[in-house]
Design a protein around this motif. Structure first.
Motif, PDB file in Angstrom:
ATOM      1  N   ASN A   1      47.632  53.190  52.278  1.00 23.30           N
ATOM      2  CA  ASN A   1      47.151  54.097  53.491  1.00 23.30           C
ATOM      3  C   ASN A   1      46.615  53.421  54.621  1.00 23.30           C
ATOM      4  OD1 ASN A   1      48.130  56.674  52.381  1.00 23.30           O
ATOM      5  ND2 ASN A   1      46.402  56.640  51.073  1.00 23.30           N
ATOM      6  N   HIS A   2      46.295  51.971  54.465  1.00 27.44           N
ATOM      7  CA  HIS A   2      45.425  51.245  55.469  1.00 27.44           C
ATOM      8  C   HIS A   2      45.888  49.775  55.394  1.00 27.44           C
ATOM      9  CE1 HIS A   2      42.413  54.457  55.417  1.00 27.44           C
ATOM     10  NE2 HIS A   2      42.394  54.571  54.181  1.00 27.44           N
ATOM     11  N   SER A   3      46.990  49.680  55.526  1.00 24.97           N
ATOM     12  CA  SER A   3      47.631  48.235  55.492  1.00 24.97           C
ATOM     13  C   SER A   3      49.094  48.225  56.112  1.00 24.97           C
ATOM     14  CB  SER A   3      47.886  47.444  54.249  1.00 24.97           C
ATOM     15  OG  SER A   3      48.917  48.192  53.382  1.00 24.97           O
ATOM     16  N   LYS A   4      49.402  47.096  56.759  1.00 27.03           N
ATOM     17  CA  LYS A   4      50.796  47.199  57.115  1.00 27.03           C
ATOM     18  C   LYS A   4      51.901  47.371  56.484  1.00 27.03           C
ATOM     19  CE  LYS A   4      53.546  44.278  60.504  1.00 27.03           C
ATOM     20  NZ  LYS A   4      53.686  43.026  61.243  1.00 27.03           N
ATOM     21  N   THR A   5      51.650  46.544  55.262  1.00 23.23           N
ATOM     22  CA  THR A   5      52.646  46.919  53.998  1.00 23.23           C
ATOM     23  C   THR A   5      52.855  48.416  53.639  1.00 23.23           C
ATOM     24  OG1 THR A   5      52.278  44.592  53.549  1.00 23.23           O
ATOM     25  CG2 THR A   5      53.469  46.262  51.795  1.00 23.23           C
TER      26      THR A   5
ATOM     27  N   GLN B   1      60.067  57.911  54.255  1.00 25.25           N
ATOM     28  CA  GLN B   1      60.140  58.913  54.914  1.00 25.25           C
ATOM     29  C   GLN B   1      61.629  59.052  55.575  1.00 25.25           C
ATOM     30  OE1 GLN B   1      57.530  59.578  58.091  1.00 25.25           O
ATOM     31  NE2 GLN B   1      58.164  61.278  58.748  1.00 25.25           N
TER      32      GLN B   1
ATOM     33  N   ARG C   1      55.589  53.715  53.530  1.00 23.16           N
ATOM     34  CA  ARG C   1      55.692  54.798  53.803  1.00 23.16           C
ATOM     35  C   ARG C   1      56.768  55.376  54.833  1.00 23.16           C
ATOM     36  NH1 ARG C   1      51.279  56.360  56.634  1.00 23.16           N
ATOM     37  NH2 ARG C   1      50.116  54.326  56.286  1.00 23.16           N
ATOM     38  N   ALA C   2      57.121  54.527  55.592  1.00 25.04           N
ATOM     39  CA  ALA C   2      58.203  54.872  56.609  1.00 25.04           C
ATOM     40  C   ALA C   2      59.664  54.676  55.827  1.00 25.04           C
ATOM     41  CB  ALA C   2      58.227  53.317  57.888  1.00 25.04           C
TER      42      ALA C   2
ATOM     43  N   ARG D   1      52.027  50.908  55.509  1.00 26.12           N
ATOM     44  CA  ARG D   1      53.093  51.856  56.548  1.00 26.12           C
ATOM     45  C   ARG D   1      54.367  51.616  56.535  1.00 26.12           C
ATOM     46  NH1 ARG D   1      48.304  50.122  59.459  1.00 26.12           N
ATOM     47  NH2 ARG D   1      49.547  48.304  60.361  1.00 26.12           N
ATOM     48  N   ALA D   2      54.965  50.241  56.157  1.00 23.64           N
ATOM     49  CA  ALA D   2      56.262  50.000  56.112  1.00 23.64           C
ATOM     50  C   ALA D   2      56.816  50.786  54.888  1.00 23.64           C
ATOM     51  CB  ALA D   2      56.338  48.633  55.811  1.00 23.64           C
TER      52      ALA D   2
END
Length: 258
Positions: free
Chosen positions: A111-115, A124, A120-121, A117-118
């Protein structure tokens, strides 16, 4: 060797082996089926679980025994404190501390890193994430590696608490872990923790429910509810909660455009 050094080495080795094993499983059993109907990867996962179980059974058969005994250092069996006639041992403290640290680290990563976010993207929308320059194959393999590593860590902690291990030791805990994730809300790490705590409380309550018959004679029928039924009660609680809140305790309702 210092028992804590042994413990750390066991955690690191288990995480490395299980993480790499999960990458191989993803490459061989999941990636070729990525565009297949959703039921096909599920069947493949069931097949992989049988393969892993039978490989361990083969290893145990070579050893000439069904259960593999784990030698837990004597220092870990020492009592730290006694609360209400229950002894809390060093290994119990280690279980809670290591699990809490790993959960905190996983939550920060996702929830709090660039990896994160990738990851989770890709979860989705894999196609759109690819158009934005995210390597979906790499992120999926990384997710499998993290999951396998944490599974290996959980296996070490489980073996410390229940030292006799066989090919079926992880079946019930794995089912309950999945149920806890569903109960708390798929995609929510705090929800999975809350779901696990709820299942644990329900199970322990049902485990001692028969003792109420001794205190309250009018509730004599409770004597028939033995501790063996605690698993059933936990899954009944899961079904009831999902009927009234299908997204789980901390899950969010999602809107899908058609």
């Amino acid at each position: 060797m210092n028992p804590y050094v042994i413990f750390v080495i066991a955690l690191v080795v288990a995480m490395l082996i299980c993480g790499l094993l999960n990458i191989v499983i993803e490459r061989l059993a999941y990636r070729p089926l990525r565009n297949a109907p959703k039921l096909v990867p599920l069947i493949s996962a069931i097949g992989v679980s049988f393969i892993l179980q039978d490989l361990l059974r083969l290893f145990e058969g070579v050893q000439g025994r069904f259960d593999l005994a784990v030698n837990v250092p004597a220092a870990f069996n020492a009592n730290v404190v006694t609360i209400l006639d229950n002894n809390i041992q060093v290994k119990d403290v280690l279980l809670v501390v290591v699990a809490a640290v790993m959960l905190f680290g996983l939550n920060r990563l996702v929830n709090h890193s660039k990896t994160g976010r990738a990851i989770r993207a890709v979860a989705q929308d894999r196609v759109t994430a690819g158009l934005m320059g995210i390597d979906s194959n790499r992120m999926i393999a990384l997710t499998f590696m993290i999951g396998g590593a944490l599974g290996g860590l959980g296996g070490v902690l489980f073996a410390m608490k229940f030292p006799n291990i066989n090919a079926y030791s992880g079946t019930i805990p794995g089912t309950k872990a999945f149920s806890a994730a569903v109960l708390g809300g798929i995609g929510s790490i705090p929800g999975a923790v809350l779901g696990g705590l709820v299942l644990g409380v329900v199970e322990n309550f049902l485990g001692v429910l028969s003792s109420f018959a001794l205190v309250f004679p009018k509730l004599a029928f409770l004597a028939a509810i033995k501790s063996e039924y605690k698993d059933v009660g936990a899954f009944i609680a899961l079904i009831v909660i999902l009927i009234f809140k299908p997204s789980g305790l901390l899950g969010r309702n999602t809107t899908e455009k058609v």
